[in-house]
Enzyme design. Structure first.
Site, short mmCIF file in Angstrom:
data_model
loop_
_atom_site.label_atom_id
_atom_site.label_comp_id
_atom_site.label_asym_id
_atom_site.label_seq_id
_atom_site.Cartn_x
_atom_site.Cartn_y
_atom_site.Cartn_z
N ASP A 116 0.78 -1.04 0.08
CA ASP A 116 0.04 0.11 -0.24
C ASP A 116 0.88 1.29 0.00
O ASP A 116 1.90 1.55 -0.92
CB ASP A 116 -0.94 -0.24 1.22
CG ASP A 116 -2.02 1.24 1.17
OD1 ASP A 116 -3.01 0.95 0.52
OD2 ASP A 116 -1.93 1.72 1.86
N TYR A 223 -1.61 11.61 1.64
CA TYR A 223 -2.59 11.65 0.26
C TYR A 223 -2.33 13.08 -0.25
O TYR A 223 -2.43 13.43 -1.51
CB TYR A 223 -3.75 11.38 0.56
CG TYR A 223 -3.76 9.90 0.80
CD1 TYR A 223 -4.10 8.80 -0.33
CD2 TYR A 223 -4.01 9.24 2.09
CE1 TYR A 223 -4.15 7.48 -0.25
CE2 TYR A 223 -4.05 7.86 2.03
CZ TYR A 223 -4.21 7.16 1.09
OH TYR A 223 -4.19 5.59 1.37
N HIS A 280 -7.14 -6.57 -0.88
CA HIS A 280 -6.00 -5.51 -0.80
C HIS A 280 -5.13 -5.74 0.42
O HIS A 280 -3.96 -5.63 0.02
CB HIS A 280 -6.56 -4.12 -0.96
CG HIS A 280 -5.69 -2.85 -0.64
ND1 HIS A 280 -4.77 -2.51 -1.57
CD2 HIS A 280 -5.04 -2.39 0.50
CE1 HIS A 280 -3.87 -1.70 -1.30
NE2 HIS A 280 -4.17 -1.43 0.00
#
Length: 308
Positions: A116, A223, A280
């Site tokens: 990730d 982010y 994921h």
């Protein structure tokens, strides 16, 4: 006793300490190589909204295979420092954190294993050659050139909506942290296929860490910095010549399996292992299968082979 984010079982051999790297204190879980060697380091880098705890199944395997294992909590996570401001979380800085850890280890051979957000940093690290690597393992994150390609893919854009939502001020932190970290727990549990792997005790570890003062803003700032700074796009031709293993859980709800395709254009020595029916959270949800793939690939010297 120090308030660690994760206290490993007493019989695991895993210890936790703080390490100063690149000007920040990072919470580090470590496990010695079973053969006593200190020359080879496996540096395991977690993602969002996780911790070094996410590598609990891989650390014993890597130790048994002769690797000294370090699994830091990245800046902003757990007991690690949480610098203020978006600039503190830009990609070049995160890569430099890993470089500083490698310098401290004194290891002669280094393998990055990352999932990730950790994998975003690891791709960047390997492309820029921040430090020499002998192996690279990436889990469920596309090479940045593939990500650039997928920006023209409406299917993927719809799945990546959260990146844009995280650009908003304060609201993401509130949504993730309200009701005792319900948003953090849901982000993991709701995406999982085998939900039995993510019981209340596991989710509590992640939620408690995210609710530490300043943690949620730091985590979301990854982010924000990704979108607002130029680092992600500044990778030249994107080529990586290090033997690379790409592991992919095919039921990823954030990154479609098409993101695992075409990487060999930029990483000629890549082996791809895809796992059907796995989400994921691949290394936690299917640790036996992931560990088998890791052991087989490392046993073969990490050499390129036919992708499966």
């Amino acid at each position: 006793m120090t308030d660690w984010s994760w206290t490993p079982p007493a019989d695991s051999g895993i210890t936790v300490r703080m390490v100063l790297a690149n000007g920040v204190n990072l919470e580090l879980a470590e496990l010695a190589a079973a053969n006593g060697s200190t020359d080879r380091l496996a540096l395991c880098v977690h993602g969002f909204p996780e911790l070094n705890f996410s590598w609990r199944y891989q650390m014993p395997l890597l130790s048994a295979l002769g690797w000294r294992v370090w699994a830091p909590n990245m800046r902003g996570y757990g007991a690690s420092d949480k610098p203020g401001g978006i600039e503190a979380y830009r990609l070049n800085t995160l890569a430099d954190d890993l470089g500083a850890l490698i310098d401290q280890s004194g290891a002669r051979e280094v393998m990055l294993i990352a999932h990730d957000w950790g994998a975003i940093v690891a791709w960047h690290f390997a492309i820029l050659k921040v430090r020499p690597l002998v192996r690279l393992v990436i889990m469920n994150v596309p090479h940045p050139m593939v990500a650039r390609r997928e920006r023209r893919n409406w299917r993927q854009l719809r799945m990546s909506w959260y990146i844009f939502a995280f650009q908003l001020p304060r609201l993401p932190e509130w949504l993730l942290g309200r009701s005792g970290g319900r948003g953090i727990k849901g982000a993991i549990y709701n995406m999982a296929v085998d939900k039995a792997r993510f019981g209340k005790d596991v989710l509590k570890v992640y939620a408690d860490a995210a609710l530490r003062p300043g943690a949620l803003t730091a985590m979301v700032n990854y982010y924000r910095a990704l979108v607002r700074t130029p680092d992600y796009g500044a990778i030249g031709d994107g080529r990586i010549d290090v033997p690379t293993l790409l592991v992919w859980g095919e039921e990823d709800k954030a990154l479609g399996v098409w993101c695992a395709q075409g990487t060999q254009r930029w990483v000629p020595g890549i082996v791809v292992r895809r796992f059907a029916g796995v989400s994921h959270w691949v290394q936690q949800e299917a640790p036996e299968r992931v560990n088998e793939a890791l052991a087989a690939w490392l046993g073969a010297g990490g050499a390129a082979g036919k992708p499966s």
